[in-house]
Design a protein around this motif. Structure first.
Motif, PDB file in Angstrom:
ATOM      1  N   ILE A 162       0.861  -1.175   0.000  1.00 43.89           N
ATOM      2  CA  ILE A 162       0.000   0.000   0.000  1.00 43.89           C
ATOM      3  C   ILE A 162       0.902   1.230   0.000  1.00 43.89           C
ATOM      4  CG2 ILE A 162      -1.965   1.084   1.181  1.00 43.89           C
ATOM      5  CD1 ILE A 162      -2.452  -1.588   2.563  1.00 43.89           C
ATOM      6  N   PHE A 163       0.360   2.350  -0.341  1.00 39.49           N
ATOM      7  CA  PHE A 163       1.159   3.571  -0.444  1.00 39.49           C
ATOM      8  C   PHE A 163       1.946   3.847   0.832  1.00 39.49           C
ATOM      9  CE2 PHE A 163      -2.463   4.336  -3.361  1.00 39.49           C
ATOM     10  CZ  PHE A 163      -1.739   4.426  -4.543  1.00 39.49           C
ATOM     11  N   TYR A 164       3.088   4.513   0.655  1.00 44.04           N
ATOM     12  CA  TYR A 164       3.908   5.000   1.767  1.00 44.04           C
ATOM     13  C   TYR A 164       4.431   3.863   2.651  1.00 44.04           C
ATOM     14  CZ  TYR A 164       1.482   9.243   0.329  1.00 44.04           C
ATOM     15  OH  TYR A 164       0.957  10.274  -0.416  1.00 44.04           O
ATOM     16  N   ASP A 165       4.939   2.813   2.012  1.00 43.55           N
ATOM     17  CA  ASP A 165       5.623   1.730   2.722  1.00 43.55           C
ATOM     18  C   ASP A 165       4.727   0.973   3.700  1.00 43.55           C
ATOM     19  OD1 ASP A 165       8.061   2.229   1.431  1.00 43.55           O
ATOM     20  OD2 ASP A 165       8.547   3.803   2.869  1.00 43.55           O
ATOM     21  N   ASN A 166       3.469   0.864   3.397  1.00 41.84           N
ATOM     22  CA  ASN A 166       2.564   0.039   4.187  1.00 41.84           C
ATOM     23  C   ASN A 166       2.255  -1.234   3.398  1.00 41.84           C
ATOM     24  OD1 ASN A 166       2.281   2.139   6.161  1.00 41.84           O
ATOM     25  ND2 ASN A 166       0.854   3.152   4.764  1.00 41.84           N
ATOM     26  N   SER A 167       1.986  -2.320   4.102  1.00 42.71           N
ATOM     27  CA  SER A 167       1.670  -3.568   3.413  1.00 42.71           C
ATOM     28  C   SER A 167       0.823  -4.457   4.304  1.00 42.71           C
ATOM     29  CB  SER A 167       2.954  -4.308   3.009  1.00 42.71           C
ATOM     30  OG  SER A 167       3.650  -4.758   4.144  1.00 42.71           O
ATOM     31  N   VAL A 168       0.111  -5.379   3.656  1.00 42.37           N
ATOM     32  CA  VAL A 168      -0.664  -6.390   4.353  1.00 42.37           C
ATOM     33  C   VAL A 168      -0.495  -7.699   3.590  1.00 42.37           C
ATOM     34  CG1 VAL A 168      -2.760  -5.798   3.061  1.00 42.37           C
ATOM     35  CG2 VAL A 168      -2.945  -7.042   5.224  1.00 42.37           C
TER      36      VAL A 168
END
Length: 669
Positions: A302-308
């Motif tokens: 996800i944007f800005y170094d976020n992830s799931v």
């Protein structure tokens, strides 16, 4: 101008050798974790080791659990990694040869056959395993390998296809057993690209009279912008709770589509092994089934170094893989579903959360019911200038099983805190605290164990000055019965470790020295008049080890490596002392530049143990000579020989002496 590969390898080795030895002394015993066992000492010998030879790891392990380890129930294993910490393979497993009571220690030895194509800076990890569960797992430790002389050719491939590499065919034999103890090796290393897509292939085979063909190490790796695939020896890392730190052989494709990354694993994590029988047909050691792992993970950035990400891992024993299982050995099945979140959009902090739930069956033949439980982990990392901080909390349920992550210890809560300050041009100071508490449901048949670890280490890296490192650690373990009212511990021991190392390099001389001192104190005294009178347990030990290495570069033709390793283990109860000394040297001479190279190397290991129960006094001397001639830059031939002499002073019948011969062909392409 063309450059010989052995010159490049030698140059790189010289640059890294001193620093590698320094790191060994600085971190080898500070790599604590709150485990059911603790490595009090890990020493490889010889170090550095020559490619194509054997390295022996001397390991002292402390039983930190509340239960005894029966003889033959635990296994020591070493995993080896390349300079980029990519998993390469592992040693054979060495079983413990004696019972180990809670708080007791044991000295084990395990050997690893170094591939002839290895050379430079490598790493290893040590595992202590019981029933497929890792009781202890060390951090990465450095190992220096002196390369053999193999020339890499100048590659002139087509524009869209670039392939280069080398192959080695080696043969060794020994005079013992009437020259029937041969060892053959074939190694292949390929590195290139196909239409700008990276391709790597490494193959190492092993051939002996007992096993005519053993694919010891195999990796075929293809990487592109949207698709990767790895065949062979892999170590997938989905999450700490579901699939990590487990070497296996199989295939792992990775597919990237926009923000999504799909990873798939199909591999065998445990090789089948029949139960061992003696001449009368009695079982002397249980067998184990082949175990297969199938896993899939979907990760979305996800944007800005976020992830799931979400993953599913199933591990199953093949009940038809062996005929004779042994006693009380049944095929297992384990399923784990995991979810992971990472929030990295904050400027100074990163947050990670893992959750996993398992379903575990201990007998798929008789359809034993599945037990289910959960585990979760949360961590935060922050860096502000030269300051850093990290905190973790991990809960693993009493009935949570994850066969794909053998480092996970069920029925335990872990708390970790680390902080540090550092600058590459000055040095660093790091402090850490770790605590683990088990028996979360207060099972009266078990004790409640609390393990606390405190450590501090600092290193000084001023330009043009020697690199200096100092560390200190305390590992404190206590255990109480569930219904205890008087706070009298049934498990109570402490380890103190001090390490120091210094390394300094000049253009012609690289040298380093490291020392480590550890003291182990068991406060639980047996019902023995002598232990109570002395206030000393039979388990109490002091250990001192030191390593020194030096490399001399004499012009562009001669190099000399020297290494000394000393270990002294003192039993404080009966004052018995076990001393092990290893001296090693390697001399390389370019007799004719780019044509003829002479290599001389050897080592001597002395062991003197005046133990009252298992004394030992042995001397092992190994000497080798090799001569390599380069017909062209694509073709070399090596011939050599050596002598091994083993003397057992206390049991002369165990002594032996034999000669060995070797030859090797190197091909470049």
């Amino acid at each position: 101008m063309k450059t010989n590969n052995y010159e490049n390898k030698g140059s790189n080795l010289m640059r890294t050798l001193g620093f590698a030895f320094f790191i060994v002394g600085a971190v080898v015993s500070l790599a604590f974790a709150a485990d059911l066992a603790e490595f009090q000492l890990i020493v490889p010998a010889p170090d550095p080791v020559n490619a194509g030879e054997k390295v022996t790891f001397q390991v002292i392990t402390v039983n930190r659990s509340g239960t005894a380890w029966g003889s033959g129930t635990c296994e020591l294993e070493v995993e080896v990694y390349d300079k980029d910490k990519v998993y390469l393979g592992k040693s054979d497993k060495a079983k413990n040869k004696e019972d180990v009571a809670p708080g007791g220690t044991i000295l084990d030895f395990v050997t690893f056959n170094v591939p002839p194509n290895a050379g430079g800076a490598y790493y290893y990890k040590v595992s202590y395993i019981q029933n497929t569960q890792r009781l202890a797992y060390s951090d990465f430790q450095p190992l220096t390998i002196t390369p053999i002389t193999v020339i890499a050719p100048e590659v002139k491939p087509p524009k869209d296809v670039q392939i280069g590499g080398n192959a080695t065919i080696a043969y060794k034999n020994e005079s013992k057993d009437n020259w029937k103890n041969y060892v053959g090796n074939i190694s292949l290393n390929v590195l290139g690209s196909i239409y700008q897509k990276s391709v790597v292939c490494n193959v190492y085979t092993y051939h002996t009279p007992e096993k005519t063909f053993d694919l010891y190490n195999f990796i075929l790796d293809y990487r592109s912008s949207k698709f990767d695939v790895t065949f062979g020896d892999i170590m997938p890392n989905f999450s700490a709770l579901s699939l990590s730190n487990a070497g296996m052989r199989g295939v792992m494709p990775v597919i990237r589509t926009g923000p999504a990354t799909t990873s798939i694993v199909a591999a065998r994590s445990v090789d089948p092994k029949e139960a061992a029988l003696n001449s009368s047909g009695t079982i002397t050691a249980n067998g184990n089934f082949a175990r297969y792992v199938y896993a899939v993970q979907e990760k979305i950035d996800i944007f800005y170094d976020n992830s799931v990400s979400i993953n599913y891992v199933t591990s199953s024993d093949d009940k038809n893989s062996i005929l004779n299982t042994g006693t009380d050995v049944y095929p297992l099945q384990n399923k784990v579903m995991g979810v992971n979140f990472m929030i990295g959009s904050f400027k100074y902090a990163t947050f990670k959360c893992d959750y996993a739930r398992s379903a575990h069956s201990t007998d798929t033949v008789n359809m034993s019911p599945e037990v289910t439980d959960a585990a979760y982990k949360a961590s935060v990392e922050s860096r502000l200038g030269i300051f850093s901080i990290k905190a973790n909390y991990q809960h693993v349920g009493t009935d949570f099983y994850s066969l794909g992550s053998p480092t996970i210890v069920k029925d335990r809560n872990n708390y970790d805190f680390m902080t540090g300050v550092g600058s590459p041009k000055i040095g660093s100071l790091n402090l850490s605290y770790n605590q683990a508490v088990d028996n979360l449901k207060n099972d009266p048949s078990k004790i409640i164990t609390t393990q606390s670890i405190y450590s501090a280490n600092t290193n000084l890296t001023l330009p043009k000055w020697p690199i200096l490192s100092v560390g200190y650690a305390i590992n404190d373990v206590g255990g109480l019965p569930v219904n205890s009212t008087d706070s009298v511990k049934t498990l109570n021991n402490k380890t103190n470790i001090i390490t120091a190392g210094v390394s300094y390099s000049l253009p012609w001389w690289i040298n380093s020295i490291s020392i480590q001192k550890s003291g182990y104190k068991d406060y639980i005294l047996a019902n023995s008049t002598s232990e109570v009178a002395l206030g000393i347990s039979r388990n109490d030990k002091d250990t001192m080890s030191g390593t020194y290495s030096a490399t001399f570069i004499m012009g562009d033709r001669i190099s000399l490596n020297l290494g000394i390793t000393n270990t002294k283990i003192t039993n404080l109860y009966d004052l018995s002392v076990n001393v092990m000394d290893t001296y090693s040297s390697t001399l390389n001479i370019k007799v004719i530049k780019e044509k003829l190279v002479l290599a001389l190397w050897g080592n001597q290991t002395l062991r003197n143990d005046n133990s009252l129960t298992a004394p030992a006094k042995t001397t092992t001397q190994v000497s080798n000579t090799e001569l390599t001639y380069y017909f062209t830059q694509q073709f070399s031939w090596t011939v050599g020989g050596g002598v091994t002499n083993y003397q057992d002073t206390l049991t002369a019948i165990n002594s032996y002496n034999y000669s060995k011969i070797s030859t090797r062909i190197g091909l470049g392409f």
